[in-house]
Motif scaffolding. Structure first.
Motif, PDB file in Angstrom:
ATOM      1  N   GLY A   1     -37.907 -52.774  49.797  1.00 22.77           N
ATOM      2  CA  GLY A   1     -37.138 -51.849  50.620  1.00 22.77           C
ATOM      3  C   GLY A   1     -37.655 -50.436  50.528  1.00 22.77           C
ATOM      4  N   ASP A   2     -36.719 -49.488  50.583  1.00 21.50           N
ATOM      5  CA  ASP A   2     -37.060 -48.076  50.484  1.00 21.50           C
ATOM      6  C   ASP A   2     -35.912 -47.346  49.812  1.00 21.50           C
ATOM      7  OD1 ASP A   2     -35.062 -47.551  52.478  1.00 21.50           O
ATOM      8  OD2 ASP A   2     -36.533 -47.851  54.061  1.00 21.50           O
ATOM      9  N   ALA A   3     -35.985 -46.024  49.780  1.00 17.00           N
ATOM     10  CA  ALA A   3     -34.972 -45.243  49.068  1.00 17.00           C
ATOM     11  C   ALA A   3     -33.602 -45.296  49.747  1.00 17.00           C
ATOM     12  CB  ALA A   3     -35.430 -43.800  48.930  1.00 17.00           C
ATOM     13  N   LYS A   4     -33.549 -45.658  51.010  1.00 14.32           N
ATOM     14  CA  LYS A   4     -32.265 -45.736  51.721  1.00 14.32           C
ATOM     15  C   LYS A   4     -31.601 -47.095  51.568  1.00 14.32           C
ATOM     16  CE  LYS A   4     -33.150 -42.269  55.212  1.00 14.32           C
ATOM     17  NZ  LYS A   4     -34.525 -41.867  55.227  1.00 14.32           N
ATOM     18  N   SER A   5     -32.413 -48.145  51.545  1.00 12.16           N
ATOM     19  CA  SER A   5     -31.880 -49.497  51.489  1.00 12.16           C
ATOM     20  C   SER A   5     -32.892 -50.392  50.783  1.00 12.16           C
ATOM     21  CB  SER A   5     -31.623 -50.012  52.915  1.00 12.16           C
ATOM     22  OG  SER A   5     -31.107 -51.310  52.892  1.00 12.16           O
ATOM     23  N   GLY A   6     -32.495 -50.943  49.641  1.00 12.97           N
ATOM     24  CA  GLY A   6     -33.461 -51.752  48.915  1.00 12.97           C
ATOM     25  C   GLY A   6     -32.855 -52.562  47.793  1.00 12.97           C
ATOM     26  N   GLU A   7     -33.738 -53.209  47.061  1.00 10.94           N
ATOM     27  CA  GLU A   7     -33.349 -54.054  45.946  1.00 10.94           C
ATOM     28  C   GLU A   7     -34.368 -53.899  44.822  1.00 10.94           C
ATOM     29  OE1 GLU A   7     -32.856 -58.142  46.982  1.00 10.94           O
ATOM     30  OE2 GLU A   7     -31.726 -57.673  48.789  1.00 10.94           O
ATOM     31  N   LEU A   8     -33.870 -53.856  43.608  1.00  9.54           N
ATOM     32  CA  LEU A   8     -34.710 -53.822  42.415  1.00  9.54           C
ATOM     33  C   LEU A   8     -34.173 -54.876  41.468  1.00  9.54           C
ATOM     34  CD1 LEU A   8     -36.833 -52.559  40.491  1.00  9.54           C
ATOM     35  CD2 LEU A   8     -35.045 -50.963  39.774  1.00  9.54           C
ATOM     36  N   ASP A   9     -34.990 -55.886  41.195  1.00 12.72           N
ATOM     37  CA  ASP A   9     -34.620 -56.934  40.240  1.00 12.72           C
ATOM     38  C   ASP A   9     -35.369 -56.670  38.945  1.00 12.72           C
ATOM     39  OD1 ASP A   9     -33.027 -58.264  42.142  1.00 12.72           O
ATOM     40  OD2 ASP A   9     -34.771 -59.315  42.942  1.00 12.72           O
ATOM     41  N   LEU A  10     -34.652 -56.742  37.819  1.00 10.31           N
ATOM     42  CA  LEU A  10     -35.229 -56.529  36.496  1.00 10.31           C
ATOM     43  C   LEU A  10     -35.188 -57.840  35.723  1.00 10.31           C
ATOM     44  CD1 LEU A  10     -33.453 -53.146  35.692  1.00 10.31           C
ATOM     45  CD2 LEU A  10     -35.819 -53.476  36.460  1.00 10.31           C
ATOM     46  N   TYR A  11     -36.318 -58.170  35.051  1.00 11.82           N
ATOM     47  CA  TYR A  11     -36.449 -59.445  34.361  1.00 11.82           C
ATOM     48  C   TYR A  11     -36.861 -59.241  32.905  1.00 11.82           C
ATOM     49  CZ  TYR A  11     -36.773 -61.078  39.174  1.00 11.82           C
ATOM     50  OH  TYR A  11     -36.527 -61.316  40.500  1.00 11.82           O
TER      51      TYR A  11
ATOM     52  N   LEU B   1     -32.241 -59.675  34.231  1.00 10.97           N
ATOM     53  CA  LEU B   1     -31.433 -58.732  33.455  1.00 10.97           C
ATOM     54  C   LEU B   1     -30.430 -58.018  34.347  1.00 10.97           C
ATOM     55  CD1 LEU B   1     -34.295 -57.117  31.345  1.00 10.97           C
ATOM     56  CD2 LEU B   1     -32.635 -58.837  30.601  1.00 10.97           C
ATOM     57  N   GLY B   2     -30.826 -57.776  35.579  1.00 12.34           N
ATOM     58  CA  GLY B   2     -29.939 -57.099  36.518  1.00 12.34           C
ATOM     59  C   GLY B   2     -30.575 -57.039  37.889  1.00 12.34           C
ATOM     60  N   ALA B   3     -29.730 -56.954  38.896  1.00 13.06           N
ATOM     61  CA  ALA B   3     -30.176 -56.824  40.275  1.00 13.06           C
ATOM     62  C   ALA B   3     -29.496 -55.589  40.855  1.00 13.06           C
ATOM     63  CB  ALA B   3     -29.820 -58.071  41.076  1.00 13.06           C
ATOM     64  N   LEU B   4     -30.284 -54.591  41.203  1.00 16.16           N
ATOM     65  CA  LEU B   4     -29.765 -53.360  41.788  1.00 16.16           C
ATOM     66  C   LEU B   4     -29.962 -53.450  43.288  1.00 16.16           C
ATOM     67  CD1 LEU B   4     -30.997 -52.797  38.847  1.00 16.16           C
ATOM     68  CD2 LEU B   4     -30.913 -50.420  39.506  1.00 16.16           C
ATOM     69  N   GLN B   5     -28.928 -53.115  44.031  1.00 12.73           N
ATOM     70  CA  GLN B   5     -28.991 -53.167  45.494  1.00 12.73           C
ATOM     71  C   GLN B   5     -28.343 -51.911  46.043  1.00 12.73           C
ATOM     72  OE1 GLN B   5     -26.657 -56.710  45.676  1.00 12.73           O
ATOM     73  NE2 GLN B   5     -28.441 -57.996  45.997  1.00 12.73           N
ATOM     74  N   TRP B   6     -28.927 -51.377  47.116  1.00 12.52           N
ATOM     75  CA  TRP B   6     -28.351 -50.183  47.715  1.00 12.52           C
ATOM     76  C   TRP B   6     -28.588 -50.166  49.217  1.00 12.52           C
ATOM     77  CZ3 TRP B   6     -32.531 -50.437  44.541  1.00 12.52           C
ATOM     78  CH2 TRP B   6     -33.762 -50.024  45.050  1.00 12.52           C
TER      79      TRP B   6
ATOM     80  N   GLN C   1     -24.264 -47.545  52.801  1.00 15.10           N
ATOM     81  CA  GLN C   1     -22.827 -47.754  52.649  1.00 15.10           C
ATOM     82  C   GLN C   1     -22.382 -48.049  51.211  1.00 15.10           C
ATOM     83  OE1 GLN C   1     -24.654 -49.574  55.067  1.00 15.10           O
ATOM     84  NE2 GLN C   1     -24.182 -47.984  56.562  1.00 15.10           N
ATOM     85  N   TRP C   2     -23.241 -48.665  50.385  1.00 15.22           N
ATOM     86  CA  TRP C   2     -22.820 -49.060  49.044  1.00 15.22           C
ATOM     87  C   TRP C   2     -24.005 -49.152  48.091  1.00 15.22           C
ATOM     88  CZ3 TRP C   2     -25.087 -53.657  47.731  1.00 15.22           C
ATOM     89  CH2 TRP C   2     -25.460 -54.504  48.779  1.00 15.22           C
ATOM     90  N   VAL C   3     -23.665 -49.086  46.813  1.00 21.82           N
ATOM     91  CA  VAL C   3     -24.647 -49.164  45.735  1.00 21.82           C
ATOM     92  C   VAL C   3     -24.059 -50.106  44.688  1.00 21.82           C
ATOM     93  CG1 VAL C   3     -25.881 -47.840  43.993  1.00 21.82           C
ATOM     94  CG2 VAL C   3     -25.370 -46.785  46.200  1.00 21.82           C
ATOM     95  N   GLN C   4     -24.838 -51.119  44.274  1.00 28.21           N
ATOM     96  CA  GLN C   4     -24.288 -52.171  43.420  1.00 28.21           C
ATOM     97  C   GLN C   4     -25.271 -52.606  42.337  1.00 28.21           C
ATOM     98  OE1 GLN C   4     -22.318 -55.772  45.167  1.00 28.21           O
ATOM     99  NE2 GLN C   4     -24.196 -56.762  44.524  1.00 28.21           N
ATOM    100  N   LEU C   5     -24.718 -52.949  41.182  1.00 28.78           N
ATOM    101  CA  LEU C   5     -25.467 -53.572  40.091  1.00 28.78           C
ATOM    102  C   LEU C   5     -24.835 -54.932  39.834  1.00 28.78           C
ATOM    103  CD1 LEU C   5     -27.398 -53.677  37.618  1.00 28.78           C
ATOM    104  CD2 LEU C   5     -25.618 -52.475  36.338  1.00 28.78           C
ATOM    105  N   SER C   6     -25.644 -55.969  39.900  1.00 29.27           N
ATOM    106  CA  SER C   6     -25.180 -57.321  39.575  1.00 29.27           C
ATOM    107  C   SER C   6     -25.857 -57.730  38.288  1.00 29.27           C
ATOM    108  CB  SER C   6     -25.549 -58.310  40.680  1.00 29.27           C
ATOM    109  OG  SER C   6     -24.986 -57.912  41.905  1.00 29.27           O
TER     110      SER C   6
ATOM    111  N   GLU D   1     -28.951 -44.682  36.331  1.00 30.67           N
ATOM    112  CA  GLU D   1     -28.596 -44.250  34.984  1.00 30.67           C
ATOM    113  C   GLU D   1     -27.941 -45.395  34.208  1.00 30.67           C
ATOM    114  OE1 GLU D   1     -26.573 -40.549  32.602  1.00 30.67           O
ATOM    115  OE2 GLU D   1     -26.498 -40.574  34.774  1.00 30.67           O
ATOM    116  N   ARG D   2     -27.090 -46.145  34.858  1.00 30.30           N
ATOM    117  CA  ARG D   2     -26.423 -47.277  34.203  1.00 30.30           C
ATOM    118  C   ARG D   2     -27.420 -48.375  33.847  1.00 30.30           C
ATOM    119  NH1 ARG D   2     -23.786 -50.590  31.365  1.00 30.30           N
ATOM    120  NH2 ARG D   2     -22.141 -51.832  32.264  1.00 30.30           N
ATOM    121  N   ALA D   3     -28.372 -48.637  34.744  1.00 31.11           N
ATOM    122  CA  ALA D   3     -29.310 -49.736  34.542  1.00 31.11           C
ATOM    123  C   ALA D   3     -30.444 -49.392  33.580  1.00 31.11           C
ATOM    124  CB  ALA D   3     -29.894 -50.185  35.879  1.00 31.11           C
ATOM    125  N   THR D   4     -30.895 -48.122  33.564  1.00 29.68           N
ATOM    126  CA  THR D   4     -32.081 -47.772  32.782  1.00 29.68           C
ATOM    127  C   THR D   4     -31.825 -46.759  31.680  1.00 29.68           C
ATOM    128  OG1 THR D   4     -32.755 -45.941  34.208  1.00 29.68           O
ATOM    129  CG2 THR D   4     -33.533 -48.148  34.818  1.00 29.68           C
TER     130      THR D   4
END
Length: 164
Positions: A61-71, A78-83, A86-91, A107-110
């Motif tokens: 994705g990009d800075a406006k809409s994307g996903e970052l998966d950490l393994y 370890l976590g899936a960050l999505q933004w 409209q919303w920002v989420q950590l799963s 900040e919460r994830a890293t």
């Protein structure tokens, strides 16, 4: 009995070599057209409460809409960050936490709020400025980016090594 333990050990070792599977969430047209990066990320926070985080990652994705998966090194998520705008989420572990901003989420994830806009530019080899951060892109052609936050305290070191 000894052979059984050897088989179990080999199974765990082989599982660690497995490539983590992607979640089945569909990507938007913009995300599909955007580049994807995979590699290792490390964040070290100095100061009175030092912390560090290191993981394999997949970024889309990009800075406006994307996903970052950490393994983890064994390939577990370890976590899936999505933004999105409209919303920002950590799963993580089946729990979903929502945040007011991407800064709060990173900040919460890293352990440190990361300059996500700048990171996307740095990964593309562009010297994007981020307030308080100094980026070293000298090794960007080899897939390595380092950046250091000097202000505000505490100091933060970000290292990214892309898979080639």
């Amino acid at each position: 009995m000894r052979a059984w333990w050897l088989v179990m050990l080999m199974g765990v070792m082989l599982a660690g070599c497995a490539t983590p599977s992607r979640n089945g969430k569909p990507l938007s047209a913009e995300q599909t057209a955007s580049p994807e990066w995979q590699g290792r990320i490390s964040v070290q926070v100095q100061g009175s409460n030092p912390s560090s985080m290191s993981a394999s990652f997949s970024l889309r994705g990009d800075a406006k809409s994307g996903e970052l998966d950490l393994y983890s090194p064994l390939g577990t998520t370890l976590g899936a960050l999505q933004w999105t705008p409209q919303w920002v989420q950590l799963s993580d572990g089946g729990k979903h936490q929502f945040f007011n901003s991407l800064n709060e989420l990173t900040e919460r994830a890293t352990g440190a709020a990361l300059p996500v806009d700048a990171i996307f530019g740095w990964l593309q080899g562009r010297d994007v400025q981020a307030t308080g951060w100094l980026a070293d892109l000298s090794a960007a052609p080899q897939g390595m980016v380092t950046a250091r936050r000097i202000s505000p305290a505490p100091e933060v070191m970000l290292r990214i090594k892309l898979d080639r």
